[in-house]
Structures are given as C-alpha cells and as structure tokens.
Design a protein around this motif. Structure first.
Motif, short mmCIF file in Angstrom:
data_model
loop_
_atom_site.label_atom_id
_atom_site.label_comp_id
_atom_site.label_asym_id
_atom_site.label_seq_id
_atom_site.Cartn_x
_atom_site.Cartn_y
_atom_site.Cartn_z
N GLY A 1 0.82 -1.21 0.00
CA GLY A 1 0.00 0.00 0.00
C GLY A 1 0.85 1.26 0.00
N TYR A 2 1.98 1.22 0.72
CA TYR A 2 2.86 2.38 0.71
C TYR A 2 3.69 2.43 -0.57
CZ TYR A 2 5.82 6.19 2.08
OH TYR A 2 6.45 7.40 2.10
N TYR A 3 4.04 1.28 -1.10
CA TYR A 3 4.78 1.20 -2.37
C TYR A 3 4.02 1.97 -3.46
CZ TYR A 3 7.49 -1.17 -6.11
OH TYR A 3 8.31 -1.47 -7.18
N ILE A 4 2.71 1.76 -3.53
CA ILE A 4 1.88 2.45 -4.52
C ILE A 4 1.87 3.96 -4.26
CG2 ILE A 4 -0.50 2.76 -5.32
CD1 ILE A 4 -0.94 -0.21 -4.69
N ALA A 5 1.82 4.34 -2.98
CA ALA A 5 1.66 5.74 -2.61
C ALA A 5 2.93 6.57 -2.76
CB ALA A 5 1.16 5.84 -1.17
N ALA A 6 4.09 5.94 -2.60
CA ALA A 6 5.35 6.67 -2.46
C ALA A 6 5.63 7.68 -3.57
CB ALA A 6 6.51 5.68 -2.33
N PRO A 7 5.36 7.39 -4.84
CA PRO A 7 5.69 8.37 -5.89
C PRO A 7 4.72 9.54 -6.00
CG PRO A 7 5.56 6.12 -6.76
CD PRO A 7 4.90 6.12 -5.43
N ALA A 8 3.62 9.53 -5.28
CA ALA A 8 2.57 10.53 -5.45
C ALA A 8 3.08 11.94 -5.20
CB ALA A 8 1.39 10.22 -4.54
N ASP A 9 2.35 12.93 -5.74
CA ASP A 9 2.73 14.33 -5.57
C ASP A 9 2.49 14.82 -4.15
OD1 ASP A 9 3.27 15.37 -8.49
OD2 ASP A 9 1.49 14.10 -8.61
N HIS A 10 1.52 14.19 -3.45
CA HIS A 10 1.19 14.64 -2.09
C HIS A 10 0.53 13.46 -1.38
CE1 HIS A 10 0.73 18.04 0.69
NE2 HIS A 10 -0.47 17.57 1.01
N ILE A 11 0.95 13.20 -0.15
CA ILE A 11 0.39 12.09 0.63
C ILE A 11 -0.23 12.63 1.91
CG2 ILE A 11 0.88 9.94 1.86
CD1 ILE A 11 3.22 9.47 0.00
N VAL A 12 -1.51 12.29 2.12
CA VAL A 12 -2.25 12.70 3.31
C VAL A 12 -2.64 11.45 4.10
CG1 VAL A 12 -4.29 13.91 4.18
CG2 VAL A 12 -3.15 14.72 2.10
N ALA A 13 -2.41 11.47 5.41
CA ALA A 13 -2.76 10.33 6.26
C ALA A 13 -3.37 10.82 7.55
CB ALA A 13 -1.52 9.48 6.56
N MET A 14 -4.26 10.02 8.12
CA MET A 14 -4.74 10.31 9.46
C MET A 14 -3.62 10.03 10.46
SD MET A 14 -7.78 11.42 9.20
CE MET A 14 -8.07 11.49 10.97
N PRO A 15 -3.57 10.74 11.58
CA PRO A 15 -2.53 10.46 12.57
C PRO A 15 -2.50 8.99 13.01
CG PRO A 15 -3.58 12.55 13.08
CD PRO A 15 -4.37 11.93 11.96
N GLN A 16 -3.67 8.33 12.99
CA GLN A 16 -3.74 6.95 13.45
C GLN A 16 -3.76 5.92 12.30
OE1 GLN A 16 -6.78 6.48 16.54
NE2 GLN A 16 -6.42 8.59 17.17
N THR A 17 -3.56 6.38 11.07
CA THR A 17 -3.36 5.44 9.97
C THR A 17 -2.13 4.59 10.25
OG1 THR A 17 -4.37 6.90 8.32
CG2 THR A 17 -2.83 5.27 7.50
N ILE A 18 -2.18 3.33 9.85
CA ILE A 18 -1.00 2.46 9.98
C ILE A 18 -0.35 2.36 8.60
CG2 ILE A 18 -0.19 0.14 10.51
CD1 ILE A 18 -2.46 -0.10 12.51
N THR A 19 0.90 2.76 8.51
CA THR A 19 1.57 2.86 7.21
C THR A 19 3.03 2.43 7.35
OG1 THR A 19 1.96 4.30 5.31
CG2 THR A 19 2.17 5.31 7.49
N GLY A 20 3.80 2.64 6.28
CA GLY A 20 5.20 2.23 6.29
C GLY A 20 5.37 0.77 5.92
N SER A 21 6.05 0.01 6.80
CA SER A 21 6.38 -1.39 6.55
C SER A 21 7.14 -1.55 5.24
CB SER A 21 5.12 -2.26 6.54
OG SER A 21 5.46 -3.63 6.61
N ILE A 22 8.20 -0.76 5.10
CA ILE A 22 9.04 -0.82 3.91
C ILE A 22 10.01 -1.99 4.11
CG2 ILE A 22 10.68 0.44 2.47
CD1 ILE A 22 9.45 3.03 3.76
N GLY A 23 9.63 -3.12 3.60
CA GLY A 23 10.41 -4.34 3.78
C GLY A 23 9.82 -5.46 2.95
N VAL A 24 10.37 -6.64 3.07
CA VAL A 24 9.92 -7.76 2.26
C VAL A 24 10.13 -9.06 3.03
CG1 VAL A 24 12.16 -7.92 1.10
CG2 VAL A 24 10.17 -8.95 0.03
N PHE A 25 9.24 -10.01 2.85
CA PHE A 25 9.47 -11.34 3.40
C PHE A 25 8.85 -12.37 2.47
CE2 PHE A 25 5.13 -11.01 4.90
CZ PHE A 25 4.68 -12.32 4.94
N GLY A 26 9.35 -13.57 2.57
CA GLY A 26 8.80 -14.68 1.79
C GLY A 26 9.48 -15.96 2.23
N GLY A 27 8.90 -17.06 1.86
CA GLY A 27 9.50 -18.34 2.22
C GLY A 27 8.49 -19.45 2.21
#
Length: 601
Positions: free
Chosen positions: A396-422
C-alpha cells in the motif's frame, strides 16, 4: 510482503458440457431475475406515477456504528445495496452541512470493529459538520468495548446517551499476536523465511515462541502513539483534562450513573427517549430519521473533474476480486487499478487524481504495476494525491510513495518498507504421520524450490534470496525517488517497521495529516483550483450499474460463468444441502509486499 507471483497459471477452459449447462443455468436464472426486476420496475413506475413532490420534511441523518464499515464505497451487487463506508459518510456529512432539510445527526453507538484511523476520521467529519450549527447526538445501549477507538468515534457528540441499565468499559488498547514456533518444533515442521527488515514481523508468527525485542518495541510504539492521540482527542471533546481521563480509563468499567457524573456521557435513557429529545430539539414531531447511506443530494455536474480512485483490501495480480453479480469488490487487482489510472490519464476532463488507499499490501508485482500507472499519470502533468485510510502499509505504501502529495490520518497504519517470503517444509511432520511424498524433477534445481516437503537446497535458497534482495532494493528505490530521500535515509526508517500516520509524518513518509476532505483540498490546490472550488468527483473504475449486471447475467459472460460455477460449488456444500433439506421438509409440512498489521482493540 509475500513471495512475488512470477507465474500465472493458464486460465482453465470449461468443457463443452459445462458451457452448455452453465448457459442453460444462466438463461433460467436470467428469466427469473428478469421477471423479478420487471415486477419491481412496474411497482416503482406505479408508485412514481402517483407520488407526491419530493419530501421536503426536516430530516436527521442516522449513522449506525454497530455495523461494520468499509473504508470506501463499493458498487452494489445485483441483489444488495452498497454497504456503509467511512468515505461515504464523510462525503455525505460534508454535503449535509449546507442542506437546509438536514437538522442534525443521530448515531447509534458502539462497535469493536472500527480501525483507529476510521474512528478518527469520522470524529473529524462530525466536528466539521457541527460548524454549520447542526447537532450530533449519540445513543448507546452500553459501551462494552474496552477499546478507546469506538468511544473516540463518538466523543465529539453534543450529547452521548447511555441506557441506564448498562455501563461503559472504555479502558485502553489491546493487541494480541500468535506465535507458532513451538508448534512447528513439536510437529517437526521447518519454517524457512527470508526477510529484509528486523521489524518485518509476520515471519515471527512461524519462527518464534514469543515477541522478539524488535517486534515488542514496534508494537508498543505503535499502540502508544494511537492511544496518546485518542486520549488527546477524547479529552478535548469531553472537556476533561488528560490526567482525569486516564484515571477514568484505569478504573474502568463504570456504570451509567457514574459515567454521567464523571462526564463520559451526558444523559441516561432509552433509545425512544433519545429520539423524542431530538424531536423536541428540532421542534417537529414529523421529522424523519434517514439512514446516511440513503442520503443522496444532487451532486455537481459540468464542474472541473477530479478522478476518484478508491482501493481497499489485499493487492493481487490480475483483476480485482468480486465486482460481480453476487459479491462486491474488496480487493485491489493490479490490472484493474492500472487500467483505472490509465483511463483517468486519457480523460481530458480529469484535472487530477485523488487516490484513496486502505491496504496492508500483497503482491509485489501487482503493487509495482499500479505504481507504474501512477507515474504515467504524473508524466501527463496530472497530479496524483494519496488519501490514506485505515492502512497504507507495505505494498500500500509502495503504490503511494511516488505521489505528488500524501495525506494520512494520525492513526493510519503505514510504512512497513520491507519484504518477506519463504515456505514451511513438512518433511519430518509427514514422516511422523507415515505420509510420504516423492517427486520427479526435470531441469534446474530451482524447479522444486516451492514444494512443501523438503527444505530449500543451498542453490534454491541462494536464488530465492536474490529475488527477495531485488524486491527490497526496488522498494527502497521507489520510496527514495518518490519522497526525495537518500537510500540511506529510507533504509534507516524502513526495516519493515510500521508507523502511525503521525510517526510517518515526522519521518517524511507523509506530507500532511488529515482525512479525505484534507486530501480533496490538496487535490484542488495541486490541480490549480481554489481549495474550496466546486468539483465533480468521478469514480474510476466506474462502478457497474444494476442494469449492467443484469445484462451480464442474461448474456452469459465469462464472469457470469465464474459466478455460476462459484454458486454451484456453494450449493454443493453439506451445510447448504442440509438447509435445503430442512426447507423442503418445512414446505412438505407446510503476499512479498504484505504488512503484518496488528488487530488493535
């Protein structure tokens, strides 16, 4: 993040016999639905012919928070209306501010299903609604949730009513994580996962027996941020100092009488008494209580067009799930949303794109497909503004990152810039049960990498590690480029860690704090319009009307065949067959970029 989907199996072709029976079934169902809708249509026309002018009576909009809320509206199915949503309520309240017929809002309180950001955004919308000198009154038959989140949603009410025989249990926040490390060891199963980011905690569910230090740190930080923000909001709304409010939470639960004395509620009484009080306030016994989902004043036509794209759910390759005859779309198909963005790009009337995202991520490939479409819109000099809903994490953040402007609620849960698999290898587990799998492999060693029996070989593990490395490098690069940050700065706040919107704002991952209305003002501004200019929001992809769904049913399209197959499979389930038998008797007698989002309650 789950393992990237690098292979899409060929579409299964239906046999001639199946096509024949599906076509017959489609005709039968189509005829049934046709006559069913024909009766409704005739009845509707008859009612319209003898109807009086539009109802101009005073009305009070009713919001039922006991029902679960989606983040954004979805199209109705053939047989059901669109369920309530946060964005739908926010937009309705904004329109109702200037509608002279609407005198106020009546809330049926209490639910444990609201996400923190959803409760916070509803609160802001209600506060904005009250600036028009219209009232907000809530009635609850008990506030039994221990979470501060449901109470935060109603704390800005002018009056909170509580049934006298009930209580208020609001105390704090609680989130529980499950760990299967001990179970895996007991069963002889071997979890093998690769992750980039010490805080990419989904892996821990399979490998650990309890919180790692990083996992505990991230969860405590997240919950503390949400709790502190909620306490501040509630204290402001209820005119209580923070210390007093915290003491009340520490000593929960409180009976209705004590809660009224403490200032947590305002009046005691039954639902009917609260409604009568509203009638007295309005001075009209004939007022109507209108569900907010049924409130649909005229919109703007011919105004500058803003493309509204609303995405919620897991990010998947291909087309979005649902959006058919029997189920609404609540997933984000890479193909569907890339096409929606391209349609907005090609529409000369569209001045900008407002992209609402509420997703914990999913497929890396699908996330990348949508992100590339965002960039194509920007390359055409049309700004893209992100409004984050409940979540906008990992994919969800990957999609948002290039945008011209990002607005979030203070209590939105975001980030998690990472990867896992197995995977989990069950070789020893199967052996204990006397179950044996034997495989024949032709070609390279990686051909058997994803089997559920044996662990990765060294070369398979190396190949899979390379895949995960590349996804992480791409993710960091997308964020660095989109947010004008160095790779080193991104990595420092990445590590798979989730942040609240407030924390993300402080770290440069978000541009502005606020909800849908804040994002809409930013969209107007970046489109070169006045922040309060009248605009027409046009949804992409365009929701299908009931007429279109009906036509699909009659025409026997591929999606209809899939729906009928799904319906056929459902009808064969034993519990459904049992219900049919009972009915007959009665008649006879008469992820990759997937964030491990915590469940906060």
């Amino acid at each position: 993040m789950n393992t990237p989907a690098t292979y899409t199996p060929p579409q299964r072709r239906l046999s001639g016999t199946k096509v024949f029976f599906i076509s017959i079934a489609a005709v039968v169902i189509g005829l049934f639905v046709f006559f069913f809708l024909l009766v409704i249509l005739i009845s509707g026309l008859a009612a319209a012919a003898g109807s009086s002018p539009p109802d101009t009576r005073a009305t009070v909009l009713e919001i039922d928070l006991r029902l679960s809320l989606l983040d954004a509206p979805v199209a109705p199915t053939l047989f059901s209306d669109s369920p309530a949503s946060v964005v739908g309520i926010v937009r309705a309240l904004d329109r109702a501010k200037t509608d002279k017929r609407v005198k106020g809002v009546f809330i049926r309180g209490e639910t444990g299903g609201l996400a923190p950001a959803s409760a916070e955004e509803l609160r802001l919308a209600l506060i904005d609604f009250k600036t028009s000198d219209k009232f907000v009154i809530t009635h609850a038959q008990g506030l039994s949730s221990t979470s501060v989140i449901p109470y935060q949603a109603i704390s800005a009410s002018d009056e909170i009513w509580l049934q006298a025989s009930t209580s208020i249990a609001t105390a704090g926040l609680y989130s529980q994580s499950e760990f299967l490390g001990g179970t895996m060891e007991l069963l002889g199963a071997q979890p093998q996962f690769i992750r980039h980011g010490a805080y990419k905690n989904a892996v821990n569910s399979y490998t650990e027996e309890g919180f790692t230090p990083e996992h505990r740190e991230a969860m405590e930080s997240l919950l503390t941020s949400i709790f502190d923000e909620s306490v501040d909001n509630i204290a402001t709304d209820r005119s209580l100092d923070r210390a007093t409010l915290l003491q009340l939470f520490e000593t929960a639960p409180h009976n209705a009488s004590d809660a009224k004395t403490a200032g947590l509620i305002d009046r005691l009484g039954y639902l009917e008494e609260a409604r009568d009080s509203i009638r007295e306030r309005v001075g009209d016994d004939d007022i109507t209580f209108t569900p907010i989902a049924d409130y649909d004043p005229k919109g703007n036509f011919g105004k500058p067009v803003i493309a509204l794209i609303e995405a919620q759910g897991s990010i998947l390759p291909g087309k979005s799930g649902g959006d058919g005859l029997f189920s609404a779309a609540t997933s984000i198909g890479g193909e569907t949303y890339a096409a929606a963005l391209d349609a907005a790009l090609d529409d000369d009337d569209v001045k900008a794109v407002l992209f609402r995202i509420s997703s914990g991520g999913g497929s890396a490939a699908a996330s990348d497909q949508i992100m590339a479409a965002v960039r194509r819109v920007q390359d055409a000099d049309k700004p893209v503004i992100i409004s984050m809903g409940q979540y906008a994490a990992s994919g969800g953040y990957y999609i948002a990152a290039p945008a011209d402007h990002i607005v979030a609620m203070p209590q939105t849960i975001t980030g998690s810039i990472g990867v896992f698999g197995g995977k989990i290898a069950f070789e020893e587990t199967f052996a204990k049960a006397g179950y044996n799998l034997e495989a024949i492999q032709i070609g390279g060693d990686f051909a058997g990498a994803y089997n559920i029996d044996t662990p990765f070989t060294e070369s398979q593990l190396a190949g899979y590690q390379a895949e995960m490395d590349q996804i992480y490098e791409d993710f960091v690069g997308v964020v660095a480029s989109g947010r004008n940050m160095s790779r080193e700065a991104v990595i420092e706040i990445a590590e798979g860690r989730v942040w609240t919107g407030q924390q993300a704002f402080e770290r440069g991952l978000v541009d502005e704090l606020g909800g849908f209305d804040t994002a809409l003002r930013a969209t107007r501004r970046l489109a070169g319009l006045d922040e309060d200019a009248a605009v027409r929001l046009e949804r992409f992809p365009r929701p299908k009307s009931r007429e279109e769904l009906f036509n699909e049913l009659l025409s026997g399209t591929a999606s209809t065949g899939q729906d009928l197959e799904a319906l056929s499979a459902l009808m064969q389930r034993p519990e459904v067959q049992a219900l049919i038998a009972i009915r007959q008797d009665a008649q006879a007698r008469g992820a990759e970029l997937k964030a491990p989002l915590p469940k906060v309650r």
